[in-house]
Design a protein around this motif. Structure first.
Motif, PDB file in Angstrom:
ATOM      1  N   LEU A 128      15.206  -4.954  44.537  1.00 18.92           N
ATOM      2  CA  LEU A 128      15.206  -4.568  45.041  1.00 18.92           C
ATOM      3  C   LEU A 128      15.023  -2.806  45.079  1.00 18.92           C
ATOM      4  CD1 LEU A 128      19.441  -4.929  44.057  1.00 18.92           C
ATOM      5  CD2 LEU A 128      18.243  -5.065  46.519  1.00 18.92           C
ATOM      6  N   TYR A 168      12.693  -3.880  56.914  1.00 18.52           N
ATOM      7  CA  TYR A 168      14.375  -3.743  55.219  1.00 18.52           C
ATOM      8  C   TYR A 168      15.415  -2.799  56.510  1.00 18.52           C
ATOM      9  CZ  TYR A 168      12.173  -6.028  52.071  1.00 18.52           C
ATOM     10  OH  TYR A 168      11.489  -7.185  50.650  1.00 18.52           O
ATOM     11  N   THR A 189      25.379  -7.167  50.395  1.00 15.11           N
ATOM     12  CA  THR A 189      23.442  -8.012  50.319  1.00 15.11           C
ATOM     13  C   THR A 189      22.502  -7.904  48.839  1.00 15.11           C
ATOM     14  OG1 THR A 189      22.277  -7.171  52.279  1.00 15.11           O
ATOM     15  CG2 THR A 189      20.739  -7.652  51.228  1.00 15.11           C
ATOM     16  N   VAL A 190      23.582  -6.014  48.132  1.00 15.92           N
ATOM     17  CA  VAL A 190      22.387  -5.778  47.314  1.00 15.92           C
ATOM     18  C   VAL A 190      23.196  -6.419  45.726  1.00 15.92           C
ATOM     19  CG1 VAL A 190      23.109  -4.179  45.150  1.00 15.92           C
ATOM     20  CG2 VAL A 190      21.856  -3.625  47.451  1.00 15.92           C
ATOM     21  N   TRP A 241      10.004  -2.975  49.146  1.00 17.03           N
ATOM     22  CA  TRP A 241      10.902  -2.295  50.332  1.00 17.03           C
ATOM     23  C   TRP A 241       9.650  -2.835  51.462  1.00 17.03           C
ATOM     24  CZ3 TRP A 241      14.856  -0.415  52.285  1.00 17.03           C
ATOM     25  CH2 TRP A 241      15.130  -0.081  53.971  1.00 17.03           C
ATOM     26  N   TRP A 290      18.997   2.339  48.302  1.00 14.85           N
ATOM     27  CA  TRP A 290      19.244   1.447  47.555  1.00 14.85           C
ATOM     28  C   TRP A 290      18.096   1.282  46.572  1.00 14.85           C
ATOM     29  CZ3 TRP A 290      24.123   0.807  45.769  1.00 14.85           C
ATOM     30  CH2 TRP A 290      25.338   1.139  47.452  1.00 14.85           C
ATOM     31  N   HIS A 305      21.818 -10.321  45.437  1.00 14.80           N
ATOM     32  CA  HIS A 305      20.784 -10.721  45.041  1.00 14.80           C
ATOM     33  C   HIS A 305      20.734  -9.677  43.444  1.00 14.80           C
ATOM     34  CE1 HIS A 305      17.977 -11.473  48.772  1.00 14.80           C
ATOM     35  NE2 HIS A 305      19.296 -10.828  49.544  1.00 14.80           N
ATOM     36  N   TRP A 353      18.202  -4.911  38.873  1.00 15.43           N
ATOM     37  CA  TRP A 353      17.237  -4.254  39.925  1.00 15.43           C
ATOM     38  C   TRP A 353      15.866  -5.036  40.140  1.00 15.43           C
ATOM     39  CZ3 TRP A 353      21.887  -2.150  42.097  1.00 15.43           C
ATOM     40  CH2 TRP A 353      21.571  -1.505  42.933  1.00 15.43           C
ATOM     41  N   ARG A 384      19.963  -3.539  54.639  1.00 15.60           N
ATOM     42  CA  ARG A 384      20.193  -3.775  52.890  1.00 15.60           C
ATOM     43  C   ARG A 384      22.012  -3.167  52.613  1.00 15.60           C
ATOM     44  NH1 ARG A 384      15.599  -2.135  48.183  1.00 15.60           N
ATOM     45  NH2 ARG A 384      15.290  -4.858  48.926  1.00 15.60           N
TER      46      ARG A 384
END
Length: 427
Positions: free
Chosen positions: A163, A170, A178-179, A166, A322, A182, A158, A174
């Motif tokens: 992630l 953003y 996207t999560v 911030w 997230w 990445h 993470w 997100r």
């Protein structure tokens, strides 16, 4: 340690690198060729976000990435960069990462590869029962920095995927897609138990009814190398997904994850009961807060029937953006930071116990100052709240919810014309 190129949206200043005696911006014509030359000749680029008396910046290195090259920061140097620099990272000693670097996490700048030492198996032998799993914050601390627990691995990926970062740009951008993208990028060039981590990592794609058959075909193609027949050693996969529910099934129990409606993951009664005991507080928070996502990381095997069964798991609640959180009080702080358009890096515990005090967040929009934000937890004893740093650029902000309302946050610095507009892609 990570790719300093921006993640999903940034207001950071365009970095400048010194490569072969020439200054380069990341999007300047010829930059890709300059990186390739630096890699071939083992040259160290320098990031010029900060310079010494001789005008020299901070050492970086060039690594292969997919079909090209990237400039990466040297291990454990993130805090040497300016707060506005994409390579900035709070000191590893401020979170649980510090004890793992050089032990459970070993990065080789000469190859660009990172070796991870895991404290959980990726193979299950026939006849062996499920390990004492449902990894909790209690079981994680037994690693003492020598190996990564499931929770530690999730925190690491993470963090590597940025992630935990911030920026105001953003907001609303997100998504799970996207999560997922990445996280998969973060797993590249990572080795665990002699294998490429990405080859064992399954993260569900965004579900689409129109693409259902293609999605299932790609999933089974990834799972097929670990499908095991009876009485054979079972190679395990890693799952990272958003939990929809964990409930009784017709026989045993099942975990249903988002974007995979056709395929539940089985778990036995022993693991299900451990889950309730070890994650009681985060499950209660998830159940009481509609805006939270619950992320699962698990090892699982696939039987010759095609059914996946979870062997060990850990859970991590995250906000609608997230961002990981540990408690309702921390959720309140993070939501306030997001609502006020602040820029920050979320701190993660990795393998440290709940009694350890770590910064919930580090603000990166206060100019040269990077204030540390601490939230007192009920489990912290009186002496545990004393937090000091030797760096005057890192003032400490504290909030004890049991005795006070949230204090005013440190003031942000004014944005300058040099700050860039948001971007959504790594480049």
């Amino acid at each position: 340690m990570r790719d300093p190129n921006p993640g999903p949206g940034t207001w950071e200043i365009q970095p400048t690198y010194l490569i072969g005696g020439q200054r380069w911006h990341r999007d300047a014509p010829g930059f890709s060729e300059a990186m390739a030359q630096a890699h071939e000749h083992h040259q160290r680029p320098r990031c010029l976000c900060r310079t010494d008396a001789n005008g020299l910046g901070i050492d970086m290195y060039v690594a292969r990435w997919a079909d090209g090259y990237i400039v990466k920061r040297m291990p454990d140097t993130g805090s040497q960069h300016a707060a506005h620099c994409p390579s900035y990272e709070p000191s590893a000693e401020l979170s649980g990462l510090g004890a793992l670097l050089g032990n459970a996490i070993v990065e080789d700048p000469s190859t660009g590869e990172t070796t991870l030492k895991l404290d959980f198996p990726m193979t299950k032998l026939p006849g062996r029962s499920t390990p004492p799993a449902a990894s909790s914050t209690l079981s994680s601390v037994t690693t003492q920095g020598n190996k990564l627990s499931l929770r530690g691995l999730l925190h690491y990926l993470w963090d590597q995927a940025e992630l935990t970062h911030w920026q105001p740009g953003y907001a609303g951008k997100r998504t799970w897609n996207t999560v997922r993208r990445h996280l998969l990028m973060a797993a590249e060039n990572k080795l665990a138990r002699g294998h490429a981590l990405g080859s064992r990592l399954y993260i569900p794609e965004v579900f689409s009814i129109e693409q259902r058959n293609a999605l299932n075909a790609r999933r089974m193609a990834q799972w097929s190398p670990v499908i095991t027949t009876t009485n054979q050693p079972q190679h395990l996969m890693l799952l990272i997904a958003e939990v929809k529910e964990i409930v009784p099934a017709r026989f045993g129990y099942k975990a249903v994850v988002k974007h995979l409606p056709d395929q539940p993951f089985l778990l036995d009664e022993q693991l299900y009961r451990r889950l309730g005991r070890n994650f009681e507080s985060v499950l209660a928070l998830w159940g009481a807060t509609d805006d939270l996502h619950m992320v699962i990381i698990a090892t699982f095997g696939v039987a010759d029937t095609g059914l996946p069964t979870i062997v060990e798991l850990s859970l991590m609640p995250v906000t609608r953006c997230w961002l990981p959180i540990e408690s309702g009080f921390e959720l309140h702080l993070i939501e306030r930071l997001v609502a006020e358009g602040r820029s920050f890096v979320k701190g993660l515990r990795y393998g440290q116990s709940e009694s350890s005090v770590i910064a919930s967040a580090t603000l990166t929009d206060c100019g040269e100052s990077t204030p540390l934000l601490y939230v007192a937890q009920p489990t912290h004893h009186e002496g545990g709240q004393s937090v000091n740093t030797d760096d005057p650029r890192m003032p400490v902000w504290r909030w004890n919810p049991s005795v006070e309302a949230m204090p005013p946050l440190p003031a942000r610095a004014a944005r300058t014309a040099n700050h860039r507009s948001p971007t959504l892609e790594y480049r």
